[in-house]
Structures are given as C-alpha cells and as structure tokens.
Design a protein around this motif. Structure first.
Motif, PDB file in Angstrom:
ATOM      1  N   ASN A 113       5.213  -6.863  -4.994  1.00  0.00           N
ATOM      2  CA  ASN A 113       4.099  -6.389  -4.168  1.00  0.00           C
ATOM      3  C   ASN A 113       2.818  -7.193  -4.372  1.00  0.00           C
ATOM      4  OD1 ASN A 113       4.832  -3.699  -2.701  1.00  0.00           O
ATOM      5  ND2 ASN A 113       5.846  -3.619  -4.702  1.00  0.00           N
ATOM      6  N   HIS A 150      -0.913  -7.178  -2.392  1.00  0.00           N
ATOM      7  CA  HIS A 150      -2.072  -6.729  -3.182  1.00  0.00           C
ATOM      8  C   HIS A 150      -3.179  -7.785  -3.157  1.00  0.00           C
ATOM      9  CE1 HIS A 150      -4.465  -5.380  -6.605  1.00  0.00           C
ATOM     10  NE2 HIS A 150      -4.261  -6.551  -7.170  1.00  0.00           N
ATOM     11  N   ALA A 166      -6.011   5.284  -2.038  1.00  0.00           N
ATOM     12  CA  ALA A 166      -4.931   5.907  -1.273  1.00  0.00           C
ATOM     13  C   ALA A 166      -4.165   4.890  -0.433  1.00  0.00           C
ATOM     14  CB  ALA A 166      -5.494   7.008  -0.377  1.00  0.00           C
ATOM     15  N   SER A 167      -4.743   3.700  -0.241  1.00  0.00           N
ATOM     16  CA  SER A 167      -4.079   2.668   0.555  1.00  0.00           C
ATOM     17  C   SER A 167      -3.770   1.402  -0.248  1.00  0.00           C
ATOM     18  CB  SER A 167      -4.950   2.310   1.764  1.00  0.00           C
ATOM     19  OG  SER A 167      -6.173   1.736   1.338  1.00  0.00           O
ATOM     20  N   GLU A 168      -4.090   1.393  -1.524  1.00  0.00           N
ATOM     21  CA  GLU A 168      -3.830   0.232  -2.390  1.00  0.00           C
ATOM     22  C   GLU A 168      -2.346   0.204  -2.759  1.00  0.00           C
ATOM     23  OE1 GLU A 168      -3.092  -2.598  -4.755  1.00  0.00           O
ATOM     24  OE2 GLU A 168      -5.144  -2.628  -3.984  1.00  0.00           O
ATOM     25  N   VAL A 169      -1.665  -0.897  -2.462  1.00  0.00           N
ATOM     26  CA  VAL A 169      -0.219  -0.993  -2.633  1.00  0.00           C
ATOM     27  C   VAL A 169       0.223  -0.722  -4.073  1.00  0.00           C
ATOM     28  CG1 VAL A 169      -0.140  -3.501  -2.962  1.00  0.00           C
ATOM     29  CG2 VAL A 169       1.826  -2.308  -1.983  1.00  0.00           C
ATOM     30  N   TYR A 170      -0.540  -1.155  -5.055  1.00  0.00           N
ATOM     31  CA  TYR A 170      -0.134  -0.895  -6.436  1.00  0.00           C
ATOM     32  C   TYR A 170      -0.199   0.600  -6.759  1.00  0.00           C
ATOM     33  CZ  TYR A 170      -0.001  -5.850  -7.905  1.00  0.00           C
ATOM     34  OH  TYR A 170       0.315  -7.182  -8.070  1.00  0.00           O
ATOM     35  N   ALA A 171      -1.082   1.319  -6.102  1.00  0.00           N
ATOM     36  CA  ALA A 171      -1.151   2.774  -6.295  1.00  0.00           C
ATOM     37  C   ALA A 171      -0.069   3.484  -5.484  1.00  0.00           C
ATOM     38  CB  ALA A 171      -2.538   3.294  -5.915  1.00  0.00           C
ATOM     39  N   THR A 172       0.074   3.108  -4.216  1.00  0.00           N
ATOM     40  CA  THR A 172       1.029   3.810  -3.349  1.00  0.00           C
ATOM     41  C   THR A 172       2.476   3.542  -3.748  1.00  0.00           C
ATOM     42  OG1 THR A 172       1.053   2.039  -1.680  1.00  0.00           O
ATOM     43  CG2 THR A 172      -0.568   3.820  -1.389  1.00  0.00           C
ATOM     44  N   GLU A 173       2.736   2.377  -4.337  1.00  0.00           N
ATOM     45  CA  GLU A 173       4.099   2.034  -4.764  1.00  0.00           C
ATOM     46  C   GLU A 173       4.403   2.508  -6.187  1.00  0.00           C
ATOM     47  OE1 GLU A 173       6.659   0.690  -2.970  1.00  0.00           O
ATOM     48  OE2 GLU A 173       5.306   1.017  -1.280  1.00  0.00           O
TER      49      GLU A 173
END
Length: 95
Positions: free
Chosen positions: A20, A24, A70-77
């Motif tokens: 990812n 990011h 809420a839209s950051e890939v490291y958080a959502t993944e």
C-alpha cells in the motif's frame, strides 16, 4: 491546528505496508503540496524495517484530522494498529 501523529504498525503487516506504500505516498505528497502534511517518515524497528510512521500535520481542527485518518490507506487497511495524536506547535525557524 498542528498535530504530531505517532502511528505504530500492527504485527506482521510489513508486506501489507509495502503493498500500500505507493498509494500512501501519492496521497501524502499531494497533501504536502497543499500544506496539510508538514513532514514525516517511517519509524524503524531494531532490524531497520518500517514499523510505523511519524506524521507532522496541519488541519483546521481535530475533526478535519479525523476525516483524513478515516481515508488514510494505512489506517483503513489496518496497517497502523495504534495512532497517538498529540497537539503540536511547529518552531518558526529563523531565516
């Protein structure tokens, strides 16, 4: 409002992080150009592998920061397992 984010990766997510990383970085670079991201980088393990992130950022308020997260890939993944949010005031460097 400026924030320092200490984002620690979960267990065994290095391969997921690397998969990812391009998405990011693309977003982070765009947000840097907008003035939202001030600086940042990877936290390294004792073995020198990426194990988290430090992000210095500037958002109008905590709600705007939360919208970013809420839209950051490291958080959502699920790569960032723990995100510590600290209010922060950047030094105004001379020159």
């Amino acid at each position: 409002m400026q924030f320092a984010l200490i984002c620690r990766d979960g267990s065994d997510v290095l391969a997921k992080r690397l998969a990812n990383r391009d998405a990011h970085l693309e977003r982070i670079h765009a947000m840097k150009a907008e003035g939202r991201i001030l600086d940042g980088g990877a936290i390294l393990s004792d073995e020198g592998e990426m194990a988290g992130s430090v992000v210095l950022c500037d958002f109008p308020d905590r709600a705007a920061l939360d919208a970013y997260l809420a839209s950051e890939v490291y958080a959502t993944e699920g790569i960032w397992a723990d995100i510590e949010v600290l209010p922060f005031k950047r030094v105004q460097w001379k020159g």
